[in-house]
Design an enzyme around this catalytic site. Sequence first.
Site, PDB file in Angstrom:
ATOM      1  N   TRP A  19      -2.849   1.991  -1.345  1.00  0.00           N
ATOM      2  CA  TRP A  19      -3.783   2.940  -1.945  1.00  0.00           C
ATOM      3  C   TRP A  19      -4.921   3.151  -0.952  1.00  0.00           C
ATOM      4  O   TRP A  19      -5.396   2.182  -0.344  1.00  0.00           O
ATOM      5  CB  TRP A  19      -4.311   2.374  -3.259  1.00  0.00           C
ATOM      6  CG  TRP A  19      -5.142   3.332  -4.051  1.00  0.00           C
ATOM      7  CD1 TRP A  19      -6.486   3.554  -3.925  1.00  0.00           C
ATOM      8  CD2 TRP A  19      -4.692   4.200  -5.093  1.00  0.00           C
ATOM      9  NE1 TRP A  19      -6.896   4.507  -4.818  1.00  0.00           N
ATOM     10  CE2 TRP A  19      -5.814   4.920  -5.561  1.00  0.00           C
ATOM     11  CE3 TRP A  19      -3.452   4.434  -5.701  1.00  0.00           C
ATOM     12  CZ2 TRP A  19      -5.736   5.864  -6.585  1.00  0.00           C
ATOM     13  CZ3 TRP A  19      -3.370   5.368  -6.719  1.00  0.00           C
ATOM     14  CH2 TRP A  19      -4.497   6.066  -7.143  1.00  0.00           C
ATOM     15  N   HIS A  49      -2.075  -4.528  -5.991  1.00  0.00           N
ATOM     16  CA  HIS A  49      -1.592  -3.220  -6.441  1.00  0.00           C
ATOM     17  C   HIS A  49      -0.860  -2.464  -5.347  1.00  0.00           C
ATOM     18  O   HIS A  49      -0.800  -1.236  -5.363  1.00  0.00           O
ATOM     19  CB  HIS A  49      -2.760  -2.391  -6.988  1.00  0.00           C
ATOM     20  CG  HIS A  49      -3.402  -3.026  -8.171  1.00  0.00           C
ATOM     21  ND1 HIS A  49      -2.967  -2.832  -9.458  1.00  0.00           N
ATOM     22  CD2 HIS A  49      -4.422  -3.912  -8.249  1.00  0.00           C
ATOM     23  CE1 HIS A  49      -3.694  -3.555 -10.285  1.00  0.00           C
ATOM     24  NE2 HIS A  49      -4.593  -4.217  -9.577  1.00  0.00           N
ATOM     25  N   HIS A  53       4.349  -2.855  -8.714  1.00  0.00           N
ATOM     26  CA  HIS A  53       3.436  -3.825  -9.316  1.00  0.00           C
ATOM     27  C   HIS A  53       3.142  -3.454 -10.762  1.00  0.00           C
ATOM     28  O   HIS A  53       3.374  -2.322 -11.196  1.00  0.00           O
ATOM     29  CB  HIS A  53       2.126  -3.874  -8.535  1.00  0.00           C
ATOM     30  CG  HIS A  53       1.335  -2.609  -8.625  1.00  0.00           C
ATOM     31  ND1 HIS A  53       1.575  -1.516  -7.826  1.00  0.00           N
ATOM     32  CD2 HIS A  53       0.311  -2.230  -9.447  1.00  0.00           C
ATOM     33  CE1 HIS A  53       0.746  -0.542  -8.129  1.00  0.00           C
ATOM     34  NE2 HIS A  53      -0.039  -0.947  -9.124  1.00  0.00           N
ATOM     35  N   ASP A  55       0.033  -3.424 -13.706  1.00  0.00           N
ATOM     36  CA  ASP A  55      -1.408  -3.483 -13.935  1.00  0.00           C
ATOM     37  C   ASP A  55      -1.696  -4.353 -15.157  1.00  0.00           C
ATOM     38  O   ASP A  55      -1.193  -4.070 -16.246  1.00  0.00           O
ATOM     39  CB  ASP A  55      -1.978  -2.088 -14.234  1.00  0.00           C
ATOM     40  CG  ASP A  55      -2.056  -1.197 -13.017  1.00  0.00           C
ATOM     41  OD1 ASP A  55      -1.802  -1.686 -11.899  1.00  0.00           O
ATOM     42  OD2 ASP A  55      -2.376  -0.002 -13.195  1.00  0.00           O
ATOM     43  N   HIS A  59      -7.619  -4.781 -14.856  1.00  0.00           N
ATOM     44  CA  HIS A  59      -7.736  -3.903 -13.688  1.00  0.00           C
ATOM     45  C   HIS A  59      -8.706  -2.754 -13.955  1.00  0.00           C
ATOM     46  O   HIS A  59      -9.465  -2.347 -13.069  1.00  0.00           O
ATOM     47  CB  HIS A  59      -6.347  -3.366 -13.334  1.00  0.00           C
ATOM     48  CG  HIS A  59      -6.301  -2.415 -12.194  1.00  0.00           C
ATOM     49  ND1 HIS A  59      -6.913  -2.645 -10.985  1.00  0.00           N
ATOM     50  CD2 HIS A  59      -5.690  -1.190 -12.072  1.00  0.00           C
ATOM     51  CE1 HIS A  59      -6.682  -1.637 -10.174  1.00  0.00           C
ATOM     52  NE2 HIS A  59      -5.957  -0.738 -10.805  1.00  0.00           N
ATOM     53  N   HIS A 160      -4.630   5.384 -18.153  1.00  0.00           N
ATOM     54  CA  HIS A 160      -4.673   3.918 -18.229  1.00  0.00           C
ATOM     55  C   HIS A 160      -5.256   3.462 -19.565  1.00  0.00           C
ATOM     56  O   HIS A 160      -4.672   2.618 -20.258  1.00  0.00           O
ATOM     57  CB  HIS A 160      -5.531   3.343 -17.094  1.00  0.00           C
ATOM     58  CG  HIS A 160      -4.856   3.252 -15.765  1.00  0.00           C
ATOM     59  ND1 HIS A 160      -4.783   4.319 -14.906  1.00  0.00           N
ATOM     60  CD2 HIS A 160      -4.237   2.221 -15.145  1.00  0.00           C
ATOM     61  CE1 HIS A 160      -4.155   3.950 -13.806  1.00  0.00           C
ATOM     62  NE2 HIS A 160      -3.810   2.669 -13.922  1.00  0.00           N
ATOM     63  N   GLU A 172       3.949   0.412 -11.808  1.00  0.00           N
ATOM     64  CA  GLU A 172       3.844   1.561 -10.905  1.00  0.00           C
ATOM     65  C   GLU A 172       4.642   1.317  -9.626  1.00  0.00           C
ATOM     66  O   GLU A 172       4.974   0.189  -9.274  1.00  0.00           O
ATOM     67  CB  GLU A 172       2.373   1.821 -10.577  1.00  0.00           C
ATOM     68  CG  GLU A 172       1.568   2.233 -11.810  1.00  0.00           C
ATOM     69  CD  GLU A 172       0.069   2.127 -11.664  1.00  0.00           C
ATOM     70  OE1 GLU A 172      -0.636   2.844 -12.399  1.00  0.00           O
ATOM     71  OE2 GLU A 172      -0.404   1.315 -10.841  1.00  0.00           O
TER      72      GLU A 172
END
Length: 210
Positions: A19, A49, A53, A55, A59, A160, A172
């Site tokens: 990310w 992440h 992975h 969440d 998070h 989320h 994800e």
Amino acid sequence: MTNEWIDITQPLTKNIAEWPGDTPFSYEVAVSKEQSGSVNIGKLTMSTHIGTHTDAPFHYDNEGLRILDLPIDLYIGSACLIDVAGVDCVTRADLEHVNFEGAERILLRTGSHPTSTKFPERFTVIGEDVGPLLKERGVRLLGVDTPSVDAEDSKELLAHHSLYRNDVIIIENLVLHSLEPGQYELIALPLALAEADGSPVRAVVRKWES
């Protein structure tokens, strides 16, 4: 029908895209067999992440559950794979006509993150109205083939929070392009990381045999 397990995990390599601004993945042999006299010992540096992975709610919510708070059976069991390719934002209207056949886990194949080595400029996101539909259907886990259920620049993280309010946990960066829509058995266990906000998972599926 086949009982062959299919790996749907992004391999963690030095080339995997993180990310933007997050910790990249690296692996090195910190102590060699020659140095130790007996074994090689590896060292990992990575975000929780990166790659495929899950969440934990912590998070995105300071009061949210952490990885070890989540039940293991959440990550094992029936899953329904649905193709939503070409949709910019998946909404309730895109899913409510689909028969989940009682699956407690939904996997969405968007096709908007085709390679793990390049972070996508744009990817399919999840609408805020999906969470209530999944809860109505008894779904506990949502898996996507994208880096997030919300856009990269989102600060509100509406998807989320909506999913969490409706008791749905997220996986994800799944690799779903080779799978046909239908019913599968999923195993995607996180690591037992104390206090963690997320964890890599090794995700595998096989066709569901009723």
